[in-house]
Design a protein around this motif. Sequence first.
Motif, PDB file in Angstrom:
ATOM      1  N   GLU A 604      -7.606 115.336 -70.916  1.00  9.88           N
ATOM      2  CA  GLU A 604      -6.740 114.227 -71.337  1.00  9.88           C
ATOM      3  C   GLU A 604      -6.373 114.444 -72.794  1.00  9.88           C
ATOM      4  OE1 GLU A 604      -8.527 110.438 -70.568  1.00  9.88           O
ATOM      5  OE2 GLU A 604      -8.847 110.897 -68.445  1.00  9.88           O
ATOM      6  N   LEU A 605      -5.104 114.349 -73.116  1.00  9.17           N
ATOM      7  CA  LEU A 605      -4.663 114.607 -74.486  1.00  9.17           C
ATOM      8  C   LEU A 605      -4.069 113.350 -75.112  1.00  9.17           C
ATOM      9  CD1 LEU A 605      -3.001 118.106 -73.957  1.00  9.17           C
ATOM     10  CD2 LEU A 605      -5.329 117.593 -74.729  1.00  9.17           C
ATOM     11  N   GLY A 606      -4.415 113.146 -76.371  1.00 13.20           N
ATOM     12  CA  GLY A 606      -3.924 111.949 -77.054  1.00 13.20           C
ATOM     13  C   GLY A 606      -3.419 112.268 -78.450  1.00 13.20           C
ATOM     14  N   ALA A 607      -2.735 111.280 -79.017  1.00 16.52           N
ATOM     15  CA  ALA A 607      -2.247 111.433 -80.394  1.00 16.52           C
ATOM     16  C   ALA A 607      -2.875 110.342 -81.243  1.00 16.52           C
ATOM     17  CB  ALA A 607      -0.733 111.289 -80.418  1.00 16.52           C
ATOM     18  N   MET A 608      -3.134 110.681 -82.494  1.00 11.99           N
ATOM     19  CA  MET A 608      -3.569 109.630 -83.413  1.00 11.99           C
ATOM     20  C   MET A 608      -2.326 109.027 -84.037  1.00 11.99           C
ATOM     21  SD  MET A 608      -6.961 110.851 -85.378  1.00 11.99           S
ATOM     22  CE  MET A 608      -7.366 109.203 -85.958  1.00 11.99           C
ATOM     23  N   ILE A 609      -2.320 107.720 -84.132  1.00  9.10           N
ATOM     24  CA  ILE A 609      -1.182 107.090 -84.807  1.00  9.10           C
ATOM     25  C   ILE A 609      -1.637 106.783 -86.231  1.00  9.10           C
ATOM     26  CG2 ILE A 609       0.467 105.183 -84.772  1.00  9.10           C
ATOM     27  CD1 ILE A 609       0.169 105.079 -81.768  1.00  9.10           C
ATOM     28  N   ILE A 630      -5.466 104.682 -83.018  1.00  9.91           N
ATOM     29  CA  ILE A 630      -4.856 104.387 -84.323  1.00  9.91           C
ATOM     30  C   ILE A 630      -5.843 104.729 -85.434  1.00  9.91           C
ATOM     31  CG2 ILE A 630      -3.862 102.567 -85.768  1.00  9.91           C
ATOM     32  CD1 ILE A 630      -3.180 101.082 -83.163  1.00  9.91           C
ATOM     33  N   GLY A 631      -5.431 105.605 -86.341  1.00 14.88           N
ATOM     34  CA  GLY A 631      -6.237 105.911 -87.532  1.00 14.88           C
ATOM     35  C   GLY A 631      -5.778 104.962 -88.614  1.00 14.88           C
ATOM     36  N   SER A 632      -6.400 103.786 -88.650  1.00 15.86           N
ATOM     37  CA  SER A 632      -5.875 102.752 -89.551  1.00 15.86           C
ATOM     38  C   SER A 632      -6.112 103.098 -91.023  1.00 15.86           C
ATOM     39  CB  SER A 632      -6.489 101.395 -89.211  1.00 15.86           C
ATOM     40  OG  SER A 632      -7.889 101.495 -89.222  1.00 15.86           O
ATOM     41  N   ASN A 633      -7.088 103.972 -91.312  1.00 18.28           N
ATOM     42  CA  ASN A 633      -7.297 104.343 -92.726  1.00 18.28           C
ATOM     43  C   ASN A 633      -6.039 105.011 -93.261  1.00 18.28           C
ATOM     44  OD1 ASN A 633      -9.932 103.620 -92.159  1.00 18.28           O
ATOM     45  ND2 ASN A 633     -10.642 105.726 -91.935  1.00 18.28           N
ATOM     46  N   ASP A 634      -5.560 106.014 -92.510  1.00 16.18           N
ATOM     47  CA  ASP A 634      -4.360 106.704 -92.962  1.00 16.18           C
ATOM     48  C   ASP A 634      -3.119 105.851 -92.739  1.00 16.18           C
ATOM     49  OD1 ASP A 634      -4.904 109.217 -94.195  1.00 16.18           O
ATOM     50  OD2 ASP A 634      -5.762 109.889 -92.294  1.00 16.18           O
ATOM     51  N   PRO A 677      -3.923 103.720 -72.634  1.00 17.41           N
ATOM     52  CA  PRO A 677      -4.994 103.103 -73.424  1.00 17.41           C
ATOM     53  C   PRO A 677      -4.798 103.303 -74.934  1.00 17.41           C
ATOM     54  CG  PRO A 677      -5.890 104.516 -71.687  1.00 17.41           C
ATOM     55  CD  PRO A 677      -4.412 104.747 -71.717  1.00 17.41           C
ATOM     56  N   VAL A 678      -5.007 102.212 -75.674  1.00 21.72           N
ATOM     57  CA  VAL A 678      -4.891 102.255 -77.144  1.00 21.72           C
ATOM     58  C   VAL A 678      -6.236 101.877 -77.749  1.00 21.72           C
ATOM     59  CG1 VAL A 678      -3.747 101.255 -79.164  1.00 21.72           C
ATOM     60  CG2 VAL A 678      -2.471 101.534 -77.028  1.00 21.72           C
ATOM     61  N   THR A 679      -6.721 102.704 -78.656  1.00 15.62           N
ATOM     62  CA  THR A 679      -7.962 102.404 -79.383  1.00 15.62           C
ATOM     63  C   THR A 679      -7.642 102.409 -80.864  1.00 15.62           C
ATOM     64  OG1 THR A 679      -9.165 103.636 -77.705  1.00 15.62           O
ATOM     65  CG2 THR A 679     -10.361 103.172 -79.700  1.00 15.62           C
ATOM     66  N   LEU A 680      -8.501 101.784 -81.656  1.00 11.49           N
ATOM     67  CA  LEU A 680      -8.359 101.892 -83.110  1.00 11.49           C
ATOM     68  C   LEU A 680      -9.690 102.405 -83.648  1.00 11.49           C
ATOM     69  CD1 LEU A 680      -6.576  99.625 -85.593  1.00 11.49           C
ATOM     70  CD2 LEU A 680      -8.948 100.258 -86.064  1.00 11.49           C
ATOM     71  N   CYS A 681      -9.628 103.470 -84.472  1.00 10.89           N
ATOM     72  CA  CYS A 681     -10.888 104.078 -84.914  1.00 10.89           C
ATOM     73  C   CYS A 681     -11.013 104.163 -86.433  1.00 10.89           C
ATOM     74  CB  CYS A 681     -11.047 105.460 -84.289  1.00 10.89           C
ATOM     75  SG  CYS A 681      -9.722 106.598 -84.727  1.00 10.89           S
ATOM     76  N   GLY A 682     -10.216 103.395 -87.178  1.00 14.36           N
ATOM     77  CA  GLY A 682     -10.359 103.381 -88.641  1.00 14.36           C
ATOM     78  C   GLY A 682     -11.494 102.445 -89.052  1.00 14.36           C
ATOM     79  N   ILE A 702     -12.338  99.573 -79.423  1.00 13.23           N
ATOM     80  CA  ILE A 702     -12.349  99.945 -80.845  1.00 13.23           C
ATOM     81  C   ILE A 702     -13.518 100.893 -81.112  1.00 13.23           C
ATOM     82  CG2 ILE A 702     -11.084  98.031 -81.921  1.00 13.23           C
ATOM     83  CD1 ILE A 702     -13.637  96.480 -82.207  1.00 13.23           C
ATOM     84  N   SER A 703     -13.395 101.686 -82.168  1.00  9.41           N
ATOM     85  CA  SER A 703     -14.405 102.696 -82.461  1.00  9.41           C
ATOM     86  C   SER A 703     -14.793 102.608 -83.929  1.00  9.41           C
ATOM     87  CB  SER A 703     -13.835 104.081 -82.137  1.00  9.41           C
ATOM     88  OG  SER A 703     -14.866 105.039 -82.199  1.00  9.41           O
ATOM     89  N   MET A 704     -16.093 102.682 -84.199  1.00  4.78           N
ATOM     90  CA  MET A 704     -16.566 102.360 -85.558  1.00  4.78           C
ATOM     91  C   MET A 704     -17.833 103.135 -85.909  1.00  4.78           C
ATOM     92  SD  MET A 704     -17.990  98.748 -84.204  1.00  4.78           S
ATOM     93  CE  MET A 704     -16.688  98.704 -83.003  1.00  4.78           C
ATOM     94  N   ALA A 705     -18.286 102.985 -87.157  1.00  4.92           N
ATOM     95  CA  ALA A 705     -19.561 103.585 -87.571  1.00  4.92           C
ATOM     96  C   ALA A 705     -20.665 102.960 -86.712  1.00  4.92           C
ATOM     97  CB  ALA A 705     -19.810 103.299 -89.041  1.00  4.92           C
ATOM     98  N   PRO A 706     -21.668 103.753 -86.307  1.00  2.00           N
ATOM     99  CA  PRO A 706     -22.686 103.235 -85.383  1.00  2.00           C
ATOM    100  C   PRO A 706     -23.360 101.951 -85.865  1.00  2.00           C
ATOM    101  CG  PRO A 706     -22.977 105.594 -85.728  1.00  2.00           C
ATOM    102  CD  PRO A 706     -21.872 105.166 -86.639  1.00  2.00           C
TER     103      PRO A 706
END
Length: 754
Positions: A604-609, A630-634, A677-682, A702-706
């Motif tokens: 499965e291939l995805g793009a970071m927004i 979504i790479g919200s930091n950038d 599917p949309v995730t945010l990992c910033g 959503i994805s975050m520091a453990p």
Amino acid sequence: MSLSVVGPRVLLRRLREVMAEPETAQQRLDRIVVLIASNMVAEVCSIYLLRPDDVLELYATEGLNPLAVHETKLKVGEGLVGVIAQEMRPLNLTDAQTHPAFAYRPETGEEIYQSFLGVPIMRAGHALGVLVVQNRAQRRYSEEEIEALLTTSMVLAEIIASGDLEEVRGSARRLPVPGRTRHFAGVALADGIALGHVVLHEPRIEIGNPIADDIPFEKERLATGLEELRRSIDDMMSRSDVARGGEHREVLDAYRMFAHDRGWAQKMAEAVETGLTAEAAVERVQNDNRARMLNLTDSFLQERSNDLDDLANRLLRALTGHTGTAAAGDLPKDAIIIARSMGPAELLDYDPDRVRGLVLEEGTQNSHVAIVARAMRIPMVGQVKGILDEVETGDAFIADGETGSAYARPSGDIEQAYAEKVSFRAKRQAQYARLRETPAITKDGSAISLFINAGLAVDLPHLEEAGADGIGLFRTELQFMIASSFPRMTAQMKHYRSVIEAAGDRPVVFRSLDIGADKVLPYMAQTKEENPALGWRAVRMALDRPGLLRLQIRALLRAAEGRTLKLMFPMITEVDEFKSARALVAKEQEFLERHGHRLPEKVELGAMIEVPALVWQLPALLAITDFVSIGSNDLCQFLFASDRGHPRLAGRYDPLSPVVLKVLHQIVETGRKFDVPVTLCGEMAGRPLEAMALLGLGFRSISMAPAAIGPIKSMLLSLDAQALKNEMLELLDLPDHSVRPQLSAFAAKHNISV
Ligand code: PEP
Ligand code: MG
């Protein structure tokens, strides 16, 4: 009645005899003051030592009332003694009692003494106490006498710091821990509280013996050390990367100038003449420089003094042959590592079981050492200016990675407060741990997927501990950043396989190499860019030099044989870039198939927004991606045109601004429409109020520091996401800087733990 230059030599020799006697600390101090008084032809000699609570206590005296010992106390800044400790400068007075700072202490009986000479007892840039001589007659002490007293105080400092003065007679009174409590305000870079003891990453040189046995020999050593130092700087300057110029070159030019400075060399030679060893002489002159530095307001001169200080440290290393970092030495069980700056690999050199905290003079939120510290759960504080001048190995220390505060030599009440904070946090952690098995479902019944961000082997156990649904962002570049050369295909494959195996049935989203900008590989030639964040980085670099990306894709495909491989590409700006990256994957799949390798069951291939331009290409992008993240930091960095690592801009713009929320809302809605599917990992996914807003916008993954999983789960269990959504949609068109206040009010009203 001035002192000749042999005076201090005789005194130093006697001091050494005192140190050799098997006596208690108090007996030693008592003898030392007698020796100094007689050598200096003074009627009074007193030693005041600084306690952690900023009080200078009279520890020994010859000439003042003996009953005043341990009774007379002055705060730093109070009285003549307090002023000397504060300003770290000698005070030479013919009529002490007329000085505005004079504080009369009747118990001492000092009113009969008119002249006064006091010097700070300095070590490693901070005062440990004050040494005073007094005479009845009005007189001005000569320069030589001041020098002699400074030399004596320096030896005294070494004796105090060496721990030779163990316990003071007659009571359980201990000598104060050298130096006073200091508070520093830095920036919190990795959460957690560390209580422990200082370990200087580049250890300061311990001067074993400050008193010379053989003065000509010490002079010779000093001259050789200086020569070696000059040579090493010349060598450095002739290296091609330095010779080309730039900042390095300027610093080294200043170094060279100081290294050849006659005045500096002469001062050190004179200090050896007074009876000090070469090392002690370097430190004695360094102390003077530091005291001067303290009173400088001109930043240019301050910089130059800093250079001289660094140079003195180098000279000490040359004299003692000490090199290498503290990671190679014996560490205490509760080490708090302190350094000017540090690379991620250097942190990994330390035994993680012994490192409690990390404190840097530099360092920003997104610096790699901070990312590694967070992964290793080492509390970290950065941007603590001047800390290296204020601490030394063995000092008690507290680093607060929650607020960015740090305390050197904390007093009892600060330690107590922090012990309570640690126990409170432990209780909270236990509460979060209990939530581990609780499904992440909001009050109104929406199931939320909580993923962790990872990148190193040390992250993997956190997946299980946190009870997360998988790894939402695996930063593959970290393995590259901590290596000393490009990891080979097999090393990469092993690493990825270990990640997939640790995750078991849970998904792992790998991100292809995201290097460039602030993520530099030490072994890869870098061209200087005007705007590295906007430059040749991430997928741009990968597509221009596909060799590297293809190798990585091959390693990933092989590591995931028989399973699902999820791979996404960072910094995609145009749909075409995603297509090119996808084509490389297809090519590698063909290659492996041709060579008889087993492929993943599914890819499965995805793009970071991360780049705003992509937001206007969503339909085209979502039509060809399996997922997006979504790479919200950038994304925030580019939306606000605001460098994410710039300390002056930190906090200037808020990710909870209507602008950001509107963009995020648009992405999540379009994803839903296209059933992608949309995730945010910033970083914002790991902050409870921000995460609450994301759920209000419609995010379900959503994805975050453990370490953030517990607090975020605790937040969402008490959230009615639909009710929030209804309120939030109204906020998106506001012209406000931020809607944080409205969101906080919602959380407070509905009792949501943020
Ligand atoms: C981001 O930009 O939000 C992101 C997750 O990637 P990184 O922080 O590694 O640039
Ligand atoms: Mg990014």
